[in-house]
Design a protein around this motif. Structure first.
Motif: not given
Lengths: 86, 229, 176, 117, 117
Positions: B172-180, B182-189
Motif C-alpha cells: 500500500g505504501a509503495l502505491g503511495l510512493l510510486l502511483a496515485a 495508498f493501495l493503488d496497484s498501478r506501480f507494477l506494469p
C-alpha cells in the motif's frame, strides 16, 4: 432436439433436489439429514455446471470445484463430531 | 406469556422497520454512476478482468485493509478467550478411521494447491484472497479432524500472518510512493489483459491477503479446538 | 505438523517417491485448473514445489505405488474394470429402488484383504463403496466391515471372494 | 456430438433422480447411503461428462475432468466417514437386517480402534 | 430479482425470531448467522440487473460491451466484506460461548442472570 433433452435433464435434476430435500426435512436422525444434504450438494454441483454451460460462462466451473471441496470437508466435520472425535 | 407478546411486538416492529427495503426497492435499469466508472475504466486502468476484485483491492482498498484488521482482531480475541498453555489430546476422543487418515494425507496437498490457485487468480476468476484463504484453512482443518493428536506449528502461523500483513501494508505504501495513492496497484506494469502476471500489483496484494486470512482462520480453529474440553 | 522421521533407507526412499509422485500430481491439477501458457507453468512449478516441501512431514502414502510398466498397464485396466462395476452397481441400485417390494436383505459382514499398503486399502474401500450393494463401514487392520444390501454369504471367506477379489487381484499389482 | 452429450446428460440426471428416490424409500440410514452414494456419483459423472461433450468450447474439458476426479475420490470417503459415525453413534440398522459383525467385534474388544496397523 | 429480496427478507425475520425465542446460546448464534445470510442476499439482489451476468470479463463478455452486460460490482464487493466480518463476529461469539460454558457448565441463556435487573 439436443436443447430439449438438456432442459429435461435439468428438470429431472431439480426434481431430484426436491426429493432429497424432503428426506432432509423428515429424516429421523441427524445422519439422515447430513446424507440428504450431501446428495443435494452433489446435485447442485451438476446444476452449477449446467448453468455454466448454458450461460456460456466458464468461470462458474470454479465455483463448482470450490463448492465440492467445502462440502466434503463439511461432511467430514459433521461425521467426526457425531462419532465424538473432535 | 408476556415474553411471547414482547417477542411478537419486537418482530412486528422490525418488519415495519425493514419493510421499506422491500417495497421501495426499484430494480436498477442501468448501472449506477459509480459502477459505470468502475466497469468502464477499471479494465483499462487496472487490467483486472474481475471487476469485483478491482473494487475490493484498489478502488476500495482501505475498506479491505479495515476488514483484514477486523478479522485479525477477531482472531486475537478468540486467542485471548481460549488460549491454552499446552495442548494434549483430550481423553475419550475417538481416533479417525484409517481410511480417512490416508485420504487426508493425499487430499491435503491438492486442496492447498486449489487454495493457492484461487488466490493467485483473483483478478481472472471468481476467486480471491478471502476465498483462497478459507480453502487453505479448511485443508488444515481437514488435517486436524483426521489426526487427533496433531497440532499446527504456532511459529509458522504467526510468522506467515505477520509477514503477509506487513508486506500488505508495504505494498500500500509503495502505491503511495510510486502511483496515485495508498493501495493503488498501478506501480507494477499492467501486463497483457487476461494473463496471470497482469493487473499490476493486484495478484500480489490478493495473495498476501489470502495468506493472512488463511493463517488467521487456522489460528481461530486451532484455538477453538484446544479450548473445547 | 506431524513429525515423520525417516528411520532407515527404505522409508527415506518411500518418502522421496511420495514427493515425486505428489509433485507430478500437483502439476497435473494446476494445469487442469488453469490455462497452459508460460507464466502459468512457472507459477505452477514454484507452487507445487512449495507445497511438497510444506507437507513433507505427512505420512508418505503415495510412496507405495509401484511404477513398473506392468503396474501402469494394470492401472489403466483397473479403471475400465472399475467403471464397468460402477455401471453394474447403478443399474442394481436402480432396479432395487424402482421395485415396489424393495428387495433387501441387509447386514454388515467382515472381509479380509491381502493388501498391505494404506493407499491400496483406501482405493479398495472406495471401490467397494461404489460397487453393487456394498458400503465400507469400518476398517481394522486387514479386516474391512462391509454393509451389504443383500447378503449372499455369511462367512468371511465367501464374502471376501464375492466382494474383494475382483478388485484385489489388480490392486495387488499396483500397490502391493 | 451435441445430441450424444444431451443423451448422456439425460442418463446422468435419471441416475441422480433414482439416487434421490432411493434416499427417500430405503428403510435405514445405511441403505440410504448405498443409494445416495452410488447413484449420485454415477449421475454427476454422466451429467457433467455429457455437458462437457456438448459444450466443450464454452466450458472447457479440463476443469470438468477435475470435478469428476474429485467427486469419485471424495464421495465414497465422506460416505464411509458418515456411515462409521452413524454406527458409532448407535443409529440402529433396519429391522430385517441379517447380521452385524461390526457391533459384535466392537463389543469383544473395548480398546479404541481405528489405527489400522 | 424481487424473489431473492423476499427470501432474504424472510431469512432476516426468521433469524431474528430465532435469536429472540431460543434459550440455547449456540442456537442464538445460529439465528444470527441466518439473519446475516439474509442481509447478504438482500444486498446482492439490489445490485442485480435483469438479464446480465457476473462482473468478470473473459472470452464470453468483451471489454467493449461490459457496460451493457455485467451487473453492479459494488454490492458484490460489499457483500464480500460483509461475509468476512460476519465470520469474524461469529467466531468471536462462539469463543465467548465456550468460555461461558466453562464458567457455568451450561449454555442456557436463563442461567446467566448477572445482567438482569
Amino acid at each position: 432436439m439436443a436443447d430439449t433433452l438438456y432442459a429435461v435433464a435439468a428438470m429431472t435434476g431439480l426434481a431430484a433436489l426436491l426429493i432429497a430435500f424432503i428426506r432432509m426435512i423428515i429424516g429421523p436422525t441427524s445422519a439422515d439429514r447430513v446424507v440428504a444434504l450431501d446428495v443435494m450438494t452433489i446435485i447442485s454441483i451438476s446444476l452449477i455446471v449446467f448453468l455454466a454451460a448454458f450461460l456460456e460462462r466458464a468461470i462458474y466451473i470454479d465455483v463448482a470445484i470450490v463448492y465440492s471441496i467445502i462440502s466434503f470437508i463439511g461432511v467430514i466435520a459433521i461425521a467426526r463430531y457425531m462419532e465424538r472425535g473432535i | 406469556m408476556i415474553r411471547k407478546y414482547a417477542v411478537i411486538l419486537i418482530l412486528g416492529l422490525f418488519v415495519l422497520m425493514l419493510l421499506p427495503l422491500l417495497t421501495e426497492l426499484t430494480p436498477f435499469q442501468e448501472l449506477s454512476p459509480v459502477a459505470q466508472k468502475y466497469a468502464g475504466e477499471g479494465p483499462d486502468a487496472l487490467g483486472s478482468a474481475n471487476l469485483v476484485t478491482s473494487v475490493v483491492v484498489t478502488y476500495r482498498g482501505m475498506d479491505t485493509l479495515g476488514e483484514v484488521a477486523v478479522l485479525f482482531a477477531a482472531a486475537a480475541g478468540v486467542g485471548f478467550f481460549l488460549r491454552r498453555k499446552e495442548k494434549r489430546p483430550a481423553p475419550g476422543k475417538r481416533e479417525a478411521s484409517a481410511l480417512l487418515k490416508t485420504g487426508t494425507a493425499f487430499l491435503l496437498p491438492l486442496i492447498l494447491l486449489v487454495g493457492v490457485f484461487v488466490f493467485t487468480h483473483g483478478h481472472l476468476t471468481p476467486g480471491g484472497g478471502f476465498q483462497g484463504g478459507v480453502l487453505i484453512a479448511s485443508a488444515v482443518v481437514l488435517f486436524l479432524f483426521a489426526n487427533r493428536s496433531a497440532s499446527v506449528s504456532r511459529t509458522i502461523l504467526q510468522w506467515t500472518e505477520s509477514l503477509s500483513g506487513v508486506f500488505y501494508v508495504a505494498m500500500g505504501a509503495l502505491g503511495l510512493l510510486l502511483a496515485a495513492g495508498f493501495l493503488d496497484s498501478r506501480f507494477l506494469p499492467p501486463g497483457e489483459f487476461g494473463k496471470l502476471f497482469s493487473a499490476g500489483a493486484i495478484p500480489v496484494i490478493y495473495s498476501l491477503i489470502g495468506l493472512k486470512v488463511g493463517s488467521e482462520l487456522v489460528g481461530i480453529i486451532d484455538n477453538m479446538r484446544g479450548g473445547a474440553e | 505438523m506431524k513429525k515423520h522421521r525417516a528411520k532407515n533407507h527404505e522409508t527415506a526412499g518411500r518418502s522421496i517417491k511420495h514427493s515425486g509422485i505428489l509433485f507430478l500430481l500437483l502439476l497435473l491439477v494446476w494445469f487442469l485448473l488453469g490455462s497452459r501458457d508460460l507464466q502459468e507453468c512457472i507459477t505452477g512449478l514454484i507452487v507445487s514445489l512449495l507445497i511438497v516441501i510444506l507437507t513433507r512431514n505427512l505420512t508418505p502414502v503415495l510412496g507405495d505405488i509401484r511404477l513398473t510398466p506392468r503396474a501402469l498397464f494394470i492401472g489403466l485396466w483397473y479403471i475400465l474394470v472399475f467403471f464397468k462395476e460402477l455401471l453394474v452397481s447403478n443399474l442394481d441400485v436402480a432396479r432395487r429402488v424402482i421395485d415396489p417390494k424393495l428387495p433387501l436383505k441387509p447386514g454388515i459382514v467382515r472381509v479380509r484383504t491381502r493388501l498391505r499398503s494404506d493407499i491400496g486399502k483406501m482405493i479398495l474401500a472406495n471401490s467397494i463403496t461404489l460397487t453393487p450393494g456394498t458400503l465400507t463401514v469400518g476398517i481394522r487392520g486387514d479386516l474391512l466391515y462391509i454393509h451389504w444390501i443383500e447378503i449372499r454369504h455369511r462367512d468371511l471367506e465367501g464374502a471376501t471372494r464375492d466382494i474383494v477379489r475382483k478388485f484385489e487381484k489388480h490392486l495387488e499389482v499396483i500397490f502391493g | 456430438m451435441e445430441l450424444a452429450g444431451a443423451i448422456i446428460t439425460l442418463a446422468g440426471s435419471v441416475f441422480l433422480f433414482l439416487g434421490a428416490l432411493g434416499l427417500l424409500r430405503m428403510p435405514d440410514i445405511y441403505n440410504r447411503m448405498q443409494a445416495g452414494t452410488k447413484a449420485t456419483t454415477m449421475g454427476t459423472l454422466l451429467f457433467i461428462a455429457g455437458l462437457a461433450l456438448g459444450f466443450h468450447q464454452e466450458i472447457g474439458v479440463a476443469r470438468v475432468v477435475l470435478i469428476i476426479l474429485f467427486v469419485i475420490f471424495t464421495n465414497p470417503l465422506s460416505t464411509h466417514a458418515l456411515a462409521r459415525a452413524a454406527h458409532k453413534h448407535g443409529i440402529p440398522l433396519a429391522k430385517d437386517t441379517v447380521k452385524d459383525d461390526l457391533a459384535q467385534d466392537e463389543e469383544a474388544r473395548t480398546e479404541p480402534e481405528g489405527e489400522g496397523k | 430479482m424481487i424473489y431473492v429480496s423476499i427470501i432474504g427478507f424472510a431469512l432476516i425475520i426468521i433469524g431474528l425470531y430465532g435469536m429472540l425465542t431460543r434459550r440455547n446460546i449456540i442456537r442464538i448464534i445460529i439465528g444470527f448467522s441466518i439473519a446475516d445470510t439474509g442481509i447478504h442476499l438482500m444486498m446482492v439482489s439490489i445490485g442485480y440487473l435483469k438479464g446480465r451476468t457476473a462482473p468478470i470479463l473473459d472470452k464470453a463478455v468483451d471489454q467493449a460491451d461490459a457496460l451493457q452486460r455485467v451487473v453492479d460490482p459494488v454490492p458484490s464487493a460489499l457483500v464480500l466484506t460483509a461475509i468476512v466480518i460476519g465470520l469474524a463476529v461469529t467466531a468471536l461469539m462462539l469463543a465467548y460461548a465456550v468460555r461461558l460454558h466453562e464458567a457455568k457448565g451450561s449454555l442456557d441463556i436463563h442461567d446467566f442472570k448477572e445482567l438482569k435487573w
